[in-house]
Design a protein around this motif. Structure first.
Motif, PDB file in Angstrom:
ATOM      1  N   TYR A  13      -4.667  -1.387 -14.121  1.00  0.00           N
ATOM      2  CA  TYR A  13      -4.306  -0.396 -13.103  1.00  0.00           C
ATOM      3  C   TYR A  13      -3.527   0.771 -13.718  1.00  0.00           C
ATOM      4  CZ  TYR A  13      -1.939   1.909  -9.286  1.00  0.00           C
ATOM      5  OH  TYR A  13      -1.452   2.871  -8.442  1.00  0.00           O
ATOM      6  N   ASN A  14      -2.526   0.453 -14.518  1.00  0.00           N
ATOM      7  CA  ASN A  14      -1.690   1.514 -15.086  1.00  0.00           C
ATOM      8  C   ASN A  14      -2.455   2.378 -16.077  1.00  0.00           C
ATOM      9  OD1 ASN A  14       1.287   1.364 -14.165  1.00  0.00           O
ATOM     10  ND2 ASN A  14       0.733  -0.767 -14.465  1.00  0.00           N
ATOM     11  N   TYR A  15      -3.372   1.776 -16.825  1.00  0.00           N
ATOM     12  CA  TYR A  15      -4.178   2.581 -17.745  1.00  0.00           C
ATOM     13  C   TYR A  15      -5.102   3.507 -16.944  1.00  0.00           C
ATOM     14  CZ  TYR A  15      -7.185   3.918 -21.621  1.00  0.00           C
ATOM     15  OH  TYR A  15      -7.871   4.639 -22.570  1.00  0.00           O
ATOM     16  N   ALA A  16      -5.613   3.025 -15.821  1.00  0.00           N
ATOM     17  CA  ALA A  16      -6.438   3.864 -14.947  1.00  0.00           C
ATOM     18  C   ALA A  16      -5.640   5.066 -14.435  1.00  0.00           C
ATOM     19  CB  ALA A  16      -6.962   3.047 -13.775  1.00  0.00           C
ATOM     20  N   VAL A  17      -4.386   4.824 -14.079  1.00  0.00           N
ATOM     21  CA  VAL A  17      -3.530   5.923 -13.606  1.00  0.00           C
ATOM     22  C   VAL A  17      -3.328   6.948 -14.721  1.00  0.00           C
ATOM     23  CG1 VAL A  17      -1.205   6.518 -12.813  1.00  0.00           C
ATOM     24  CG2 VAL A  17      -2.371   4.524 -11.856  1.00  0.00           C
ATOM     25  N   CYS A  18      -3.114   6.469 -15.951  1.00  0.00           N
ATOM     26  CA  CYS A  18      -2.954   7.380 -17.090  1.00  0.00           C
ATOM     27  C   CYS A  18      -4.206   8.234 -17.275  1.00  0.00           C
ATOM     28  CB  CYS A  18      -2.672   6.592 -18.370  1.00  0.00           C
ATOM     29  SG  CYS A  18      -1.061   5.788 -18.429  1.00  0.00           S
ATOM     30  N   LEU A  19      -5.371   7.621 -17.186  1.00  0.00           N
ATOM     31  CA  LEU A  19      -6.627   8.352 -17.337  1.00  0.00           C
ATOM     32  C   LEU A  19      -6.838   9.343 -16.196  1.00  0.00           C
ATOM     33  CD1 LEU A  19      -8.908   5.380 -18.428  1.00  0.00           C
ATOM     34  CD2 LEU A  19      -8.470   7.419 -19.804  1.00  0.00           C
ATOM     35  N   MET A  20      -6.507   8.934 -14.988  1.00  0.00           N
ATOM     36  CA  MET A  20      -6.701   9.790 -13.828  1.00  0.00           C
ATOM     37  C   MET A  20      -5.814  11.040 -13.906  1.00  0.00           C
ATOM     38  SD  MET A  20      -8.414  10.231 -11.017  1.00  0.00           S
ATOM     39  CE  MET A  20      -9.141   8.654 -10.577  1.00  0.00           C
ATOM     40  N   ASN A  21      -4.590  10.882 -14.403  1.00  0.00           N
ATOM     41  CA  ASN A  21      -3.630  11.985 -14.443  1.00  0.00           C
ATOM     42  C   ASN A  21      -3.567  12.685 -15.792  1.00  0.00           C
ATOM     43  OD1 ASN A  21      -2.889  11.372 -11.788  1.00  0.00           O
ATOM     44  ND2 ASN A  21      -1.333   9.919 -12.463  1.00  0.00           N
ATOM     45  N   GLY A  22      -4.241  12.131 -16.791  1.00  0.00           N
ATOM     46  CA  GLY A  22      -4.135  12.705 -18.132  1.00  0.00           C
ATOM     47  C   GLY A  22      -2.766  12.492 -18.724  1.00  0.00           C
ATOM     48  N   SER A  23      -2.154  11.357 -18.436  1.00  0.00           N
ATOM     49  CA  SER A  23      -0.808  11.054 -18.941  1.00  0.00           C
ATOM     50  C   SER A  23      -0.911  10.257 -20.240  1.00  0.00           C
ATOM     51  CB  SER A  23      -0.025  10.244 -17.899  1.00  0.00           C
ATOM     52  OG  SER A  23       1.230   9.850 -18.401  1.00  0.00           O
ATOM     53  N   GLY A  24      -0.648  10.921 -21.358  1.00  0.00           N
ATOM     54  CA  GLY A  24      -0.688  10.253 -22.652  1.00  0.00           C
ATOM     55  C   GLY A  24      -2.075  10.092 -23.231  1.00  0.00           C
ATOM     56  N   VAL A  25      -3.104  10.470 -22.464  1.00  0.00           N
ATOM     57  CA  VAL A  25      -4.497  10.411 -22.915  1.00  0.00           C
ATOM     58  C   VAL A  25      -5.227  11.626 -22.340  1.00  0.00           C
ATOM     59  CG1 VAL A  25      -4.682   7.904 -23.121  1.00  0.00           C
ATOM     60  CG2 VAL A  25      -5.091   8.984 -20.911  1.00  0.00           C
ATOM     61  N   HIS A  26      -6.408  11.915 -22.900  1.00  0.00           N
ATOM     62  CA  HIS A  26      -7.228  12.970 -22.310  1.00  0.00           C
ATOM     63  C   HIS A  26      -7.689  12.517 -20.922  1.00  0.00           C
ATOM     64  CE1 HIS A  26      -7.288  15.515 -25.805  1.00  0.00           C
ATOM     65  NE2 HIS A  26      -7.708  14.514 -26.570  1.00  0.00           N
ATOM     66  N   ARG A  27      -7.589  13.409 -19.979  1.00  0.00           N
ATOM     67  CA  ARG A  27      -7.954  13.066 -18.608  1.00  0.00           C
ATOM     68  C   ARG A  27      -9.434  12.716 -18.523  1.00  0.00           C
ATOM     69  NH1 ARG A  27      -7.526  16.844 -13.169  1.00  0.00           N
ATOM     70  NH2 ARG A  27      -7.284  15.157 -11.681  1.00  0.00           N
ATOM     71  N   ASN A  28      -9.729  11.585 -17.914  1.00  0.00           N
ATOM     72  CA  ASN A  28     -11.112  11.157 -17.732  1.00  0.00           C
ATOM     73  C   ASN A  28     -11.174  10.361 -16.429  1.00  0.00           C
ATOM     74  OD1 ASN A  28     -13.660   9.852 -17.787  1.00  0.00           O
ATOM     75  ND2 ASN A  28     -13.710   9.936 -20.022  1.00  0.00           N
ATOM     76  N   ARG A  29     -11.439  11.066 -15.355  1.00  0.00           N
ATOM     77  CA  ARG A  29     -11.392  10.433 -14.040  1.00  0.00           C
ATOM     78  C   ARG A  29     -12.503   9.398 -13.848  1.00  0.00           C
ATOM     79  NH1 ARG A  29     -10.939  14.893  -9.520  1.00  0.00           N
ATOM     80  NH2 ARG A  29     -12.609  15.862 -10.725  1.00  0.00           N
ATOM     81  N   TYR A  30     -13.656   9.634 -14.476  1.00  0.00           N
ATOM     82  CA  TYR A  30     -14.748   8.669 -14.351  1.00  0.00           C
ATOM     83  C   TYR A  30     -14.360   7.338 -14.994  1.00  0.00           C
ATOM     84  CZ  TYR A  30     -19.402   6.603 -14.541  1.00  0.00           C
ATOM     85  OH  TYR A  30     -20.463   5.762 -14.377  1.00  0.00           O
ATOM     86  N   GLU A  31     -13.790   7.400 -16.206  1.00  0.00           N
ATOM     87  CA  GLU A  31     -13.355   6.172 -16.864  1.00  0.00           C
ATOM     88  C   GLU A  31     -12.232   5.511 -16.070  1.00  0.00           C
ATOM     89  OE1 GLU A  31     -11.718   4.516 -21.187  1.00  0.00           O
ATOM     90  OE2 GLU A  31     -12.209   6.648 -20.944  1.00  0.00           O
ATOM     91  N   ALA A  32     -11.366   6.342 -15.479  1.00  0.00           N
ATOM     92  CA  ALA A  32     -10.277   5.801 -14.658  1.00  0.00           C
ATOM     93  C   ALA A  32     -10.834   4.960 -13.512  1.00  0.00           C
ATOM     94  CB  ALA A  32      -9.423   6.940 -14.099  1.00  0.00           C
ATOM     95  N   VAL A  33     -11.902   5.446 -12.889  1.00  0.00           N
ATOM     96  CA  VAL A  33     -12.504   4.708 -11.778  1.00  0.00           C
ATOM     97  C   VAL A  33     -12.995   3.341 -12.233  1.00  0.00           C
ATOM     98  CG1 VAL A  33     -14.408   4.682 -10.110  1.00  0.00           C
ATOM     99  CG2 VAL A  33     -13.133   6.789 -10.507  1.00  0.00           C
TER     100      VAL A  33
END
Length: 424
Positions: free
Chosen positions: A76-96
């Protein structure tokens, strides 16, 4: 003297040593593959701790490691990081994809995200090469309903809000029942009180009861709900179920604005800029609040800042910036911004190429929303065939609408054309 310095250094080293050892110990356990250590290390880097300064990049790394190790909270927390671009390149599809894995593992907040994304969908990202996730609103709503049935509060509030927005008569009783149950709790969520207040005022699923609406808004406001504070301010400004009290409205708008409500930030700025209470206009004090509201894409604030930029009022004159601000507000359907943007396209202002077709497009949208100036200009364009196929009947039709909305220039044009009708 040297001995004292040596003892002081030794003392400081001994004081710091346990924290360093704890830090190393946690990292060592995480490096060995301990799942709990991975998650705890990620949390410490995300939030900061006595041993570690916040570091979003390292936090995202360890959340990913925990996620890959099968830790639901890590997913869940890694998905949030991906969704917001926090500490990683933003990738909303991967976040889903990670939200879905966390949801399957039983994380309620992940299920809520999945439901929300299913309702709204996700556009394709050409830069990343990720595909579109098409919206499935009815299926997403059913997912949300199932989660709300488990009395997961964020899901209940989101479900009720969507039902009220949809406005389907057969769904309203269920939403009202949820709100009444939440409002009866010993510690009711302020959002539920505020939404129930809206129902009481508008007679949604119940008989209209403005005094009860005020009581509910006051309860929600006392609990710190920013939107309730803003709505209560509006009631005092315009005398909705209470006597008009501008000083009270001003203070409530300020409190709501300070808590981040965009509309209240705009209204508070308006009070200051117009000198509503003091009788003295204070644009310098108002500008920061306009800007804070605009940062949240409040269309009224975007429009007002656009006017300031266009005219050089309180800000340096900048037609390009004005056109960008008008465009942001126009996209949200704000008619006054649509009209101004149309005018800028017609004149080729603000780095916009002169484009009669684009001008007509935005004039039409503003006119359809009842903007009398846009209706008049659109009427003239049809009469002249400028940017549209010439049509006398459509031109006169738009002039009549503008005149009915109080546009004196349109009324004068109709008079000159001998088209004045009773009631105009």
């Amino acid at each position: 003297m040297m001995k004292r310095i040596f003892l002081l250094i030794l003392f400081l080293f001994c004081v710091r040593l346990p924290a360093e050892e704890a830090k190393d110990s946690l990292r060592e356990e995480a490096l060995k593959g301990d799942r709990e250590a991975m998650l705890k290390l990620a949390h410490e880097y995300f939030h900061g701790s006595a041993a570690r300064h916040p570091d979003p990049t390292v936090a995202a790394y360890w959340y990913r490691k925990a996620a890959e190790a099968g830790v639901p909270e890590g997913m869940y927390n890694y998905a949030v990081c991906l969704m917001n671009g926090s500490g990683v390149h933003r990738n909303r599809y991967e976040a889903v994809q990670w939200f879905r894995k966390a949801a399957e593992a039983g994380v309620l907040m992940a299920r809520l995200h999945v439901a929300g994304i299913t309702i709204s969908g996700l556009p394709a990202d050409k830069k990343l090469g990720t595909p579109e996730i098409p919206p499935l609103p009815e299926y997403g709503l059913s997912l949300l309903k199932d989660l709300a049935a488990e009395h997961f509060l964020p899901a209940e509030l989101m479900y009720v809000q969507l039902i009220l927005q949809r406005g389907k008569a057969e769904e309203i009783p269920e939403a009202v029942a949820i709100l009444n149950r939440l409002a009866a709790l010993k510690n009711p969520p302020p959002e539920a009180l505020r939404m129930l207040a809206d129902c009481k005022y508008g007679g949604i699923g119940m008989k209209s009861d403005p005094p009860e609406m005020i009581r509910l808004l006051r309860r929600a406001a006392r609990l710190g709900d920013a939107e309730a504070l803003g709505k209560l301010a509006y009631c005092y400004e315009y005398g909705r179920a209470v006597a008009v009290d501008l000083p009270k409205a001003f203070n409530l708008y300020r409190l709501s604005a300070e808590r981040g409500n965009a509309m209240a930030q705009f209204k508070y700025a308006e009070f200051l800029a117009n000198g509503t209470l003091s009788g003295k206009q204070d644009l310098p004090a108002a500008l920061p609040w306009y800007k804070r509201a605009a940062e949240q894409d409040n269309p009224q604030a975007l429009f007002r800042l656009g006017v300031f930029c266009l005219e050089g009022i309180g800000l340096k004159k900048n037609e390009r910036e004005a056109s960008e601000l008008f465009f942001r507000a126009a996209k949200q359907g704000y008619a006054r911004a649509q009209y101004n943007l149309a005018c800028m396209y017609a004149a080729g202002q603000g780095d916009l190429e002169k484009d009669e077709t684009a001008a007509v497009y935005w004039f039409t949208l503003a006119a359809q929303k009842g903007d009398s100036a846009a209706q008049r200009v659109l009427g003239l364009r049809y009469l002249e065939g400028r940017g549209v196929t010439r049509s006398i009947s459509r031109g006169e039709e738009w002039l009549v609408k503008a005149a009915k909305n109080g546009d004196f220039e349109a009324l004068d044009l109709l008079r000159k054309r001998g088209l004045l009708r009773p009631g105009l």
